[in-house]
Design an enzyme around this catalytic site. Structure first.
Site, PDB file in Angstrom:
ATOM      1  N   ARG A   1      20.847   6.365  11.520  1.00 26.07           N
ATOM      2  CA  ARG A   1      19.918   5.260  11.771  1.00 26.07           C
ATOM      3  C   ARG A   1      19.084   4.902  10.552  1.00 26.07           C
ATOM      4  O   ARG A   1      18.491   3.839  10.474  1.00 26.07           O
ATOM      5  CB  ARG A   1      18.969   5.612  12.919  1.00 26.07           C
ATOM      6  CG  ARG A   1      19.682   5.891  14.236  1.00 26.07           C
ATOM      7  CD  ARG A   1      18.724   6.479  15.245  1.00 26.07           C
ATOM      8  NE  ARG A   1      18.282   7.794  14.753  1.00 26.07           N
ATOM      9  CZ  ARG A   1      17.246   8.464  15.234  1.00 26.07           C
ATOM     10  NH1 ARG A   1      16.524   7.953  16.213  1.00 26.07           N
ATOM     11  NH2 ARG A   1      16.926   9.641  14.752  1.00 26.07           N
TER      12      ARG A   1
ATOM     13  N   GLU B   1       6.786  11.553   6.873  1.00 23.30           N
ATOM     14  CA  GLU B   1       5.346  11.429   7.041  1.00 23.30           C
ATOM     15  C   GLU B   1       4.752  11.097   5.682  1.00 23.30           C
ATOM     16  O   GLU B   1       4.827  11.898   4.761  1.00 23.30           O
ATOM     17  CB  GLU B   1       4.815  12.768   7.553  1.00 23.30           C
ATOM     18  CG  GLU B   1       3.401  12.785   7.983  1.00 23.30           C
ATOM     19  CD  GLU B   1       3.056  14.129   8.608  1.00 23.30           C
ATOM     20  OE1 GLU B   1       2.864  15.099   7.837  1.00 23.30           O
ATOM     21  OE2 GLU B   1       3.013  14.214   9.844  1.00 23.30           O
TER      22      GLU B   1
ATOM     23  N   GLN C   1      -9.782   2.194   2.084  1.00 17.53           N
ATOM     24  CA  GLN C   1      -9.175   0.932   1.673  1.00 17.53           C
ATOM     25  C   GLN C   1      -7.707   1.165   1.337  1.00 17.53           C
ATOM     26  O   GLN C   1      -7.372   2.131   0.653  1.00 17.53           O
ATOM     27  CB  GLN C   1      -9.918   0.409   0.443  1.00 17.53           C
ATOM     28  CG  GLN C   1      -9.479  -0.933  -0.058  1.00 17.53           C
ATOM     29  CD  GLN C   1     -10.398  -1.421  -1.189  1.00 17.53           C
ATOM     30  OE1 GLN C   1     -11.601  -1.307  -1.108  1.00 17.53           O
ATOM     31  NE2 GLN C   1      -9.799  -1.967  -2.227  1.00 17.53           N
ATOM     32  N   ASP C   2      -6.834   0.289   1.831  1.00 18.82           N
ATOM     33  CA  ASP C   2      -5.414   0.284   1.469  1.00 18.82           C
ATOM     34  C   ASP C   2      -5.154  -0.960   0.641  1.00 18.82           C
ATOM     35  O   ASP C   2      -5.639  -2.048   0.975  1.00 18.82           O
ATOM     36  CB  ASP C   2      -4.519   0.226   2.706  1.00 18.82           C
ATOM     37  CG  ASP C   2      -4.380   1.556   3.415  1.00 18.82           C
ATOM     38  OD1 ASP C   2      -4.810   2.581   2.875  1.00 18.82           O
ATOM     39  OD2 ASP C   2      -3.826   1.560   4.529  1.00 18.82           O
TER      40      ASP C   2
ATOM     41  N   ARG D   1       0.157  -2.641 -15.076  1.00 11.86           N
ATOM     42  CA  ARG D   1      -1.155  -2.811 -14.447  1.00 11.86           C
ATOM     43  C   ARG D   1      -1.993  -1.592 -14.808  1.00 11.86           C
ATOM     44  O   ARG D   1      -1.630  -0.472 -14.514  1.00 11.86           O
ATOM     45  CB  ARG D   1      -1.024  -2.938 -12.938  1.00 11.86           C
ATOM     46  CG  ARG D   1      -0.300  -4.201 -12.501  1.00 11.86           C
ATOM     47  CD  ARG D   1      -0.375  -4.363 -10.992  1.00 11.86           C
ATOM     48  NE  ARG D   1       0.357  -5.510 -10.525  1.00 11.86           N
ATOM     49  CZ  ARG D   1      -0.181  -6.703 -10.277  1.00 11.86           C
ATOM     50  NH1 ARG D   1      -1.457  -6.903 -10.462  1.00 11.86           N
ATOM     51  NH2 ARG D   1       0.570  -7.698  -9.843  1.00 11.86           N
TER      52      ARG D   1
ATOM     53  N   HIS E   1      -7.058   1.353 -15.301  1.00 10.87           N
ATOM     54  CA  HIS E   1      -8.297   1.000 -14.612  1.00 10.87           C
ATOM     55  C   HIS E   1      -8.937   2.209 -13.949  1.00 10.87           C
ATOM     56  O   HIS E   1      -8.268   3.185 -13.633  1.00 10.87           O
ATOM     57  CB  HIS E   1      -8.020  -0.026 -13.502  1.00 10.87           C
ATOM     58  CG  HIS E   1      -7.312  -1.246 -13.960  1.00 10.87           C
ATOM     59  ND1 HIS E   1      -6.335  -1.857 -13.211  1.00 10.87           N
ATOM     60  CD2 HIS E   1      -7.426  -1.993 -15.085  1.00 10.87           C
ATOM     61  CE1 HIS E   1      -5.880  -2.915 -13.847  1.00 10.87           C
ATOM     62  NE2 HIS E   1      -6.526  -3.023 -14.992  1.00 10.87           N
TER      63      HIS E   1
ATOM     64  N   LYS F   1      -7.164   8.162  -5.397  1.00  9.49           N
ATOM     65  CA  LYS F   1      -6.095   7.315  -4.874  1.00  9.49           C
ATOM     66  C   LYS F   1      -4.889   8.155  -4.487  1.00  9.49           C
ATOM     67  O   LYS F   1      -4.575   9.142  -5.153  1.00  9.49           O
ATOM     68  CB  LYS F   1      -5.654   6.299  -5.930  1.00  9.49           C
ATOM     69  CG  LYS F   1      -6.727   5.334  -6.362  1.00  9.49           C
ATOM     70  CD  LYS F   1      -6.237   4.444  -7.485  1.00  9.49           C
ATOM     71  CE  LYS F   1      -7.338   3.521  -7.975  1.00  9.49           C
ATOM     72  NZ  LYS F   1      -6.914   2.752  -9.146  1.00  9.49           N
TER      73      LYS F   1
ATOM     74  N   TYR G   1      -1.267   1.783  -2.278  1.00 14.66           N
ATOM     75  CA  TYR G   1      -2.195   2.879  -2.526  1.00 14.66           C
ATOM     76  C   TYR G   1      -3.398   2.856  -1.609  1.00 14.66           C
ATOM     77  O   TYR G   1      -3.883   1.810  -1.212  1.00 14.66           O
ATOM     78  CB  TYR G   1      -2.620   2.948  -3.987  1.00 14.66           C
ATOM     79  CG  TYR G   1      -3.223   1.713  -4.601  1.00 14.66           C
ATOM     80  CD1 TYR G   1      -4.582   1.658  -4.896  1.00 14.66           C
ATOM     81  CD2 TYR G   1      -2.435   0.627  -4.936  1.00 14.66           C
ATOM     82  CE1 TYR G   1      -5.138   0.549  -5.504  1.00 14.66           C
ATOM     83  CE2 TYR G   1      -2.983  -0.494  -5.548  1.00 14.66           C
ATOM     84  CZ  TYR G   1      -4.341  -0.527  -5.820  1.00 14.66           C
ATOM     85  OH  TYR G   1      -4.893  -1.623  -6.413  1.00 14.66           O
TER      86      TYR G   1
ATOM     87  N   LYS H   1      -6.949  -9.625 -19.293  1.00 12.53           N
ATOM     88  CA  LYS H   1      -8.042  -8.663 -19.099  1.00 12.53           C
ATOM     89  C   LYS H   1      -7.663  -7.278 -19.654  1.00 12.53           C
ATOM     90  O   LYS H   1      -8.448  -6.647 -20.360  1.00 12.53           O
ATOM     91  CB  LYS H   1      -8.371  -8.565 -17.614  1.00 12.53           C
ATOM     92  CG  LYS H   1      -9.376  -7.500 -17.254  1.00 12.53           C
ATOM     93  CD  LYS H   1      -9.528  -7.424 -15.746  1.00 12.53           C
ATOM     94  CE  LYS H   1     -10.160  -6.136 -15.324  1.00 12.53           C
ATOM     95  NZ  LYS H   1     -10.182  -5.965 -13.882  1.00 12.53           N
ATOM     96  N   ASP H   2      -6.443  -6.821 -19.337  1.00 11.79           N
ATOM     97  CA  ASP H   2      -6.015  -5.502 -19.811  1.00 11.79           C
ATOM     98  C   ASP H   2      -5.734  -5.490 -21.309  1.00 11.79           C
ATOM     99  O   ASP H   2      -6.000  -4.505 -21.991  1.00 11.79           O
ATOM    100  CB  ASP H   2      -4.796  -5.014 -19.027  1.00 11.79           C
ATOM    101  CG  ASP H   2      -5.134  -4.667 -17.584  1.00 11.79           C
ATOM    102  OD1 ASP H   2      -6.328  -4.530 -17.249  1.00 11.79           O
ATOM    103  OD2 ASP H   2      -4.194  -4.545 -16.772  1.00 11.79           O
TER     104      ASP H   2
END
Length: 181
Positions: free
Chosen positions: A23, A28, A47-48, A59, A62, A72, A132, A169-170
């Site tokens: 299937r 988990e 927060q997700d 990215r 940060h 995280k 995350y 920005k980065d």
């Protein structure tokens, strides 16, 4: 679940036990009690976040500073990334050191990044969906970061320079030397 602590204290690679049959599969992806057992404290994720990016996107790096610092738990649900954590805790024996882990939908690995770390990732497949959990909400005033191409940190993002896609920005973020001050 297989748990491997990286060379950076408190930063763990988590590999879930995957149950597969005709299937498909089941695993988990998060269990508060197991994570508490690994970390020695009970994390509370508030927060997700999810992002979708194409090949070559970087990215990061940060973080949020001070009382808004975030731990995280990160994973990839489509494609693959090189996920990077840099120890930015000034009193740490591994300050300025980094770990890089390939996270993919296929290997189902996750990375737990404790508070006080810079974090970023590069997309090494045609596209990737990155998910995350954070234990503290976003606060723009607490944002901090380092240019992902800083030579002092010297991260191998797994992408040729001419294929890298980095936000303005980065690109304009401070050097690690400036960050230290």
């Amino acid at each position: 679940m297989k748990v491997t602590e990286t060379k950076l204290k408190g930063c763990f690679i988590l590999e879930p036990t995957v149950f597969e049959d005709s299937r498909g599969y089941f695993f988990e992806s998060y269990n508060e009690n197991k994570l508490e057992e690994i970390l020695g404290y009970k994390p509370t994720f508030v927060q997700d976040n999810q992002s979708n990016s194409s090949y070559g996107v970087i990215r990061g790096l940060h973080m949020q500073a001070g009382k808004d610092s975030q731990a995280k738990l990160v994973r990839v649900v489509e494609g693959a990334v090189i996920d990077v954590a840099v120890d930015a805790r000034p009193d740490s024996e591994t300050f300025g050191q980094s770990v890089a882990v390939e996270l993919s939908a296929e290997n189902k690995k996750q990375l737990f990044i404790p508070r006080g770390f810079l974090h970023g990732f590069s997309v090494i497949t045609e596209k990737a969906t990155f998910f995350y959990k954070c234990d503290n909400g976003y606060n723009k005033e607490s944002e901090n970061g380092v240019n992902p191409l800083d030579t002092q940190i010297n991260i191998d993002w797994g992408i040729p320079v001419d294929k890298m896609i980095i936000s303005e920005k980065d690109q304009e973020a401070q050097s690690f030397e400036e960050f230290r001050k």
